[in-house]
Design a protein around this motif. Structure first.
Motif, PDB file in Angstrom:
ATOM      1  N   ALA A  53      46.837  81.996  56.482  1.00  0.00           N
ATOM      2  CA  ALA A  53      45.833  80.970  56.241  1.00  0.00           C
ATOM      3  C   ALA A  53      46.433  79.599  55.992  1.00  0.00           C
ATOM      4  O   ALA A  53      45.907  78.587  56.472  1.00  0.00           O
ATOM      5  N   MET A  54      47.543  79.507  55.226  1.00  0.00           N
ATOM      6  CA  MET A  54      48.112  78.196  54.918  1.00  0.00           C
ATOM      7  C   MET A  54      48.661  77.522  56.177  1.00  0.00           C
ATOM      8  O   MET A  54      48.437  76.325  56.405  1.00  0.00           O
ATOM      9  N   GLY A  55      49.374  78.276  56.999  1.00  0.00           N
ATOM     10  CA  GLY A  55      49.895  77.704  58.231  1.00  0.00           C
ATOM     11  C   GLY A  55      48.795  77.261  59.166  1.00  0.00           C
ATOM     12  O   GLY A  55      48.869  76.182  59.780  1.00  0.00           O
ATOM     13  N   LEU A  56      47.765  78.078  59.306  1.00  0.00           N
ATOM     14  CA  LEU A  56      46.627  77.708  60.138  1.00  0.00           C
ATOM     15  C   LEU A  56      45.942  76.454  59.618  1.00  0.00           C
ATOM     16  O   LEU A  56      45.563  75.564  60.392  1.00  0.00           O
ATOM     17  N   THR A  57      45.765  76.379  58.293  1.00  0.00           N
ATOM     18  CA  THR A  57      45.105  75.215  57.705  1.00  0.00           C
ATOM     19  C   THR A  57      45.898  73.942  57.973  1.00  0.00           C
ATOM     20  O   THR A  57      45.340  72.918  58.385  1.00  0.00           O
ATOM     21  N   ARG A  58      47.194  73.996  57.745  1.00  0.00           N
ATOM     22  CA  ARG A  58      48.028  72.812  57.979  1.00  0.00           C
ATOM     23  C   ARG A  58      47.964  72.365  59.444  1.00  0.00           C
ATOM     24  O   ARG A  58      47.853  71.173  59.729  1.00  0.00           O
ATOM     25  N   ALA A  59      48.022  73.329  60.338  1.00  0.00           N
ATOM     26  CA  ALA A  59      47.990  72.990  61.756  1.00  0.00           C
ATOM     27  C   ALA A  59      46.628  72.432  62.167  1.00  0.00           C
ATOM     28  O   ALA A  59      46.542  71.493  62.970  1.00  0.00           O
ATOM     29  N   PRO A 113      50.366  68.125  55.936  1.00  0.00           N
ATOM     30  CA  PRO A 113      49.561  66.916  56.123  1.00  0.00           C
ATOM     31  C   PRO A 113      49.293  66.240  54.785  1.00  0.00           C
ATOM     32  O   PRO A 113      49.326  66.887  53.727  1.00  0.00           O
ATOM     33  N   PRO A 114      49.021  64.935  54.787  1.00  0.00           N
ATOM     34  CA  PRO A 114      48.867  64.196  53.527  1.00  0.00           C
ATOM     35  C   PRO A 114      47.677  64.636  52.688  1.00  0.00           C
ATOM     36  O   PRO A 114      47.619  64.327  51.495  1.00  0.00           O
ATOM     37  N   GLN A 115      46.728  65.345  53.279  1.00  0.00           N
ATOM     38  CA  GLN A 115      45.564  65.811  52.519  1.00  0.00           C
ATOM     39  C   GLN A 115      45.921  66.933  51.548  1.00  0.00           C
ATOM     40  O   GLN A 115      45.124  67.272  50.671  1.00  0.00           O
ATOM     41  N   GLU A 116      47.099  67.508  51.685  1.00  0.00           N
ATOM     42  CA  GLU A 116      47.493  68.617  50.815  1.00  0.00           C
ATOM     43  C   GLU A 116      48.043  68.094  49.500  1.00  0.00           C
ATOM     44  O   GLU A 116      48.906  67.215  49.472  1.00  0.00           O
ATOM     45  N   MET A 117      47.531  68.633  48.394  1.00  0.00           N
ATOM     46  CA  MET A 117      48.025  68.274  47.070  1.00  0.00           C
ATOM     47  C   MET A 117      49.232  69.144  46.749  1.00  0.00           C
ATOM     48  O   MET A 117      49.106  70.344  46.549  1.00  0.00           O
ATOM     49  N   ARG A 118      50.402  68.537  46.720  1.00  0.00           N
ATOM     50  CA  ARG A 118      51.627  69.263  46.416  1.00  0.00           C
ATOM     51  C   ARG A 118      51.727  69.493  44.917  1.00  0.00           C
ATOM     52  O   ARG A 118      51.418  68.613  44.109  1.00  0.00           O
ATOM     53  N   ARG A 133      46.225  64.868  33.893  1.00  0.00           N
ATOM     54  CA  ARG A 133      46.298  65.691  35.097  1.00  0.00           C
ATOM     55  C   ARG A 133      44.899  66.013  35.614  1.00  0.00           C
ATOM     56  O   ARG A 133      44.650  65.966  36.826  1.00  0.00           O
ATOM     57  N   ASP A 134      43.977  66.331  34.723  1.00  0.00           N
ATOM     58  CA  ASP A 134      42.600  66.586  35.144  1.00  0.00           C
ATOM     59  C   ASP A 134      42.005  65.354  35.818  1.00  0.00           C
ATOM     60  O   ASP A 134      41.267  65.470  36.805  1.00  0.00           O
ATOM     61  N   ALA A 135      42.315  64.162  35.290  1.00  0.00           N
ATOM     62  CA  ALA A 135      41.784  62.935  35.889  1.00  0.00           C
ATOM     63  C   ALA A 135      42.283  62.769  37.319  1.00  0.00           C
ATOM     64  O   ALA A 135      41.531  62.375  38.212  1.00  0.00           O
ATOM     65  N   GLU A 136      43.570  63.094  37.577  1.00  0.00           N
ATOM     66  CA  GLU A 136      44.117  62.980  38.926  1.00  0.00           C
ATOM     67  C   GLU A 136      43.502  64.018  39.861  1.00  0.00           C
ATOM     68  O   GLU A 136      43.208  63.730  41.026  1.00  0.00           O
ATOM     69  N   VAL A 137      43.283  65.227  39.355  1.00  0.00           N
ATOM     70  CA  VAL A 137      42.676  66.284  40.161  1.00  0.00           C
ATOM     71  C   VAL A 137      41.261  65.897  40.579  1.00  0.00           C
ATOM     72  O   VAL A 137      40.868  66.058  41.739  1.00  0.00           O
ATOM     73  N   ILE A 138      40.480  65.393  39.636  1.00  0.00           N
ATOM     74  CA  ILE A 138      39.107  64.974  39.945  1.00  0.00           C
ATOM     75  C   ILE A 138      39.115  63.811  40.921  1.00  0.00           C
ATOM     76  O   ILE A 138      38.307  63.748  41.860  1.00  0.00           O
ATOM     77  N   VAL A 311      44.971  77.935  49.859  1.00  0.00           N
ATOM     78  CA  VAL A 311      44.418  76.803  50.602  1.00  0.00           C
ATOM     79  C   VAL A 311      43.458  75.989  49.741  1.00  0.00           C
ATOM     80  O   VAL A 311      43.539  74.757  49.688  1.00  0.00           O
ATOM     81  N   ILE A 312      42.519  76.652  49.056  1.00  0.00           N
ATOM     82  CA  ILE A 312      41.536  75.932  48.253  1.00  0.00           C
ATOM     83  C   ILE A 312      42.229  75.120  47.171  1.00  0.00           C
ATOM     84  O   ILE A 312      41.894  73.960  46.911  1.00  0.00           O
ATOM     85  N   ASN A 313      43.232  75.707  46.522  1.00  0.00           N
ATOM     86  CA  ASN A 313      43.908  75.022  45.432  1.00  0.00           C
ATOM     87  C   ASN A 313      44.739  73.848  45.922  1.00  0.00           C
ATOM     88  O   ASN A 313      44.885  72.839  45.238  1.00  0.00           O
ATOM     89  N   ARG A 314      45.287  73.956  47.123  1.00  0.00           N
ATOM     90  CA  ARG A 314      46.113  72.877  47.659  1.00  0.00           C
ATOM     91  C   ARG A 314      45.269  71.750  48.270  1.00  0.00           C
ATOM     92  O   ARG A 314      45.638  70.581  48.176  1.00  0.00           O
ATOM     93  N   TYR A 315      44.143  72.092  48.881  1.00  0.00           N
ATOM     94  CA  TYR A 315      43.414  71.099  49.659  1.00  0.00           C
ATOM     95  C   TYR A 315      42.104  70.638  49.032  1.00  0.00           C
ATOM     96  O   TYR A 315      41.625  69.547  49.345  1.00  0.00           O
ATOM     97  N   VAL A 316      41.509  71.455  48.195  1.00  0.00           N
ATOM     98  CA  VAL A 316      40.164  71.125  47.737  1.00  0.00           C
ATOM     99  C   VAL A 316      40.093  70.983  46.221  1.00  0.00           C
ATOM    100  O   VAL A 316      39.750  69.923  45.698  1.00  0.00           O
TER     101      VAL A 316
END
Length: 419
Positions: A53-59, A113-118, A133-138, A311-316
């Motif tokens: 799923a992660m590789g597919l999402t990034r691609a 991709p830049p949309q991913e939260m590292r 940290r919560d403020a940055e996540v929101i 995926v959800i935790n990294r992107y959303v």
């Protein structure tokens, strides 16, 4: 080895979709009405780095693969891959694939991709659920663009599960009915004071003020949400009753409220903080006051609350955590609340997401102009994947009503007036 065949091997054989690669090769089900298109070799780099799923999402997010046909249908047919980690290839299989496309191309590391939260980006802001940290996540999730959210959420500008009378109910009506269901569960009456924590764009605050004459205060960590809500409260002539503040709910000054609503915030609290969260809300209620907690849940308490690398935790929802309904109810009980009603609205969230996804597709070009194609792709993938999640009972949505007893009096009717 043909590129489409390699791609099929990496993501798993037997998926009832068609694969087509940039070299003209094809694989998979030739009769499928959905096709995964491998546009560049970078798609294979992503899948080599993170099979599944992660590789597919990034691609997909970066545009190196695409989906022809309906996104929901494609994900439905590849659901095992979407909800799990994907196939695990043996070293021999990996070597065979690498030889097929060349070791340099296969082993080349490609940045997400830049949309991913590292995860490293958040670590310097403190431990999980620290205020900074919560403020940055929101900010990452909710400050995308108010104009974009208007395209997706529609007139109600409400980013939580709606309540549908039928599958034909409009999204705007279903969101009105959700807010009204919360209001009726809380027993709102003119002159009461309502606190809405994690208020989003102020939908519940405005509903309570407009429909019930309640003096309502909402708080949100999103600056853009607070600005949008304040503007629309003024436009509706509700400034005497409704207010939205840009602040952390933990920084609210002491005060006593008749009712508290928490709609879609508990997912951001974290399991270790739930007790303090409900203790704090209990303290802000007068005796006989009610709390309505509305949040996404896991179907069982013994399932993990989060998947940090998912995926959800990294992107959303970075740092998002989901608990079982029993866990949430237990923490409410332990804080002193008497739980009076609990309801699962799982199917309603699937219907809500279908409407949002349809809005995005209908407004795709405008959405891309507003936030860029990568971010729009994140949302298309996320919402359609979540439809499946709610339909297949991977996740649920619970409303739990608690009362702060006045001695032994709950100030509740013998039978509830809400359905």
């Amino acid at each position: 080895m043909r590129l489409a065949e390699i791609f099929e091997r990496v993501v798993g054989t037997g998926a009832p979709v068609r694969f087509r690669a940039y070299d003209g090769s094809t694989a998979g089900d030739p009769d499928s009405d959905t096709t995964m298109v491998v546009r560049t070799p970078v798609a294979l780099n992503y899948l080599a780095q993170s099979p599944g799923a992660m590789g597919l999402t990034r691609a997909y997010v970066s545009g190196h693969i695409d989906v022809e046909g309906d996104m929901y249908t494609a994900l439905d047919r590849m659901a095992d891959l979407a909800f799990n980690d994907g196939p695990r290839l043996s070293p021999a299989e990996m070597a065979r694939i690498a030889r097929g496309i060349g070791w340099v191309k296969f082993a080349n590391r490609v940045a997400p991709p830049p949309q991913e939260m590292r995860r490293g980006k958040l670590s310097w802001l403190g431990t999980r659920h620290a205020k900074s940290r919560d403020a940055e996540v929101i900010h990452h999730h909710y400050d995308v663009s108010n104009a974009f959210y208007e395209l997706v959420l529609g007139e109600s500008m409400t980013y939580t599960c709606a309540v549908f009378g039928s599958e034909e109910t409009s999204l705007e009506r279903a969101q009105f009915d959700k807010h009204d269901l919360v209001a009726r569960k809380l027993g709102l009456e003119e002159g009461m004071r309502l606190l809405d924590v994690g208020c989003g764009w102020g939908g519940m605050v405005m509903h309570a003020a407009r429909e019930y004459g309640v003096k309502a205060l909402g708080v949100t960590l999103s600056k853009e949400q607070a600005e949008w809500a304040s503007k629309h409260i003024a436009q509706e002539g509700l400034s005497d009753l409704a207010e939205v503040r840009h602040m952390d709910y933990r920084d609210l000054p002491d005060g006593i409220y008749d009712r508290v609503s928490s709609i879609g915030l508990t997912e951001h609290i974290g399991k270790k903080n739930l007790s303090g969260y409900f203790d704090g809300l209990y303290a802000k209620l007068k005796p006989g006051g009610r709390l309505l907690n509305h949040c996404i849940t896991r179907p069982r308490n013994d399932l993990p609350a989060m998947k940090p690398g998912g995926v959800i935790n990294r992107y959303v929802f970075p740092d998002g955590e989901l608990e079982g309904p029993g866990e949430i109810q237990m923490r409410m009980n332990d804080a002193g609340f008497e739980v009076r009603h609990q309801e699962n609205l799982r199917e309603h969230y699937a219907l809500t997401l279908r409407q949002w996804a349809a809005n995005l597709d209908r407004n795709w070009d405008e959405a891309v102009r507003e936030v860029g194609e990568g971010t729009a792709r994140v949302w298309r993938l996320y919402m359609n994947g979540c439809i499946l999640g709610f339909e297949r009972d991977v996740v649920q949505l619970h409303q739990i009503l608690g009362v702060k007893l006045d001695g032994t009096d709950a100030h509740m009717p013998l039978r509830p007036s809400f359905a």
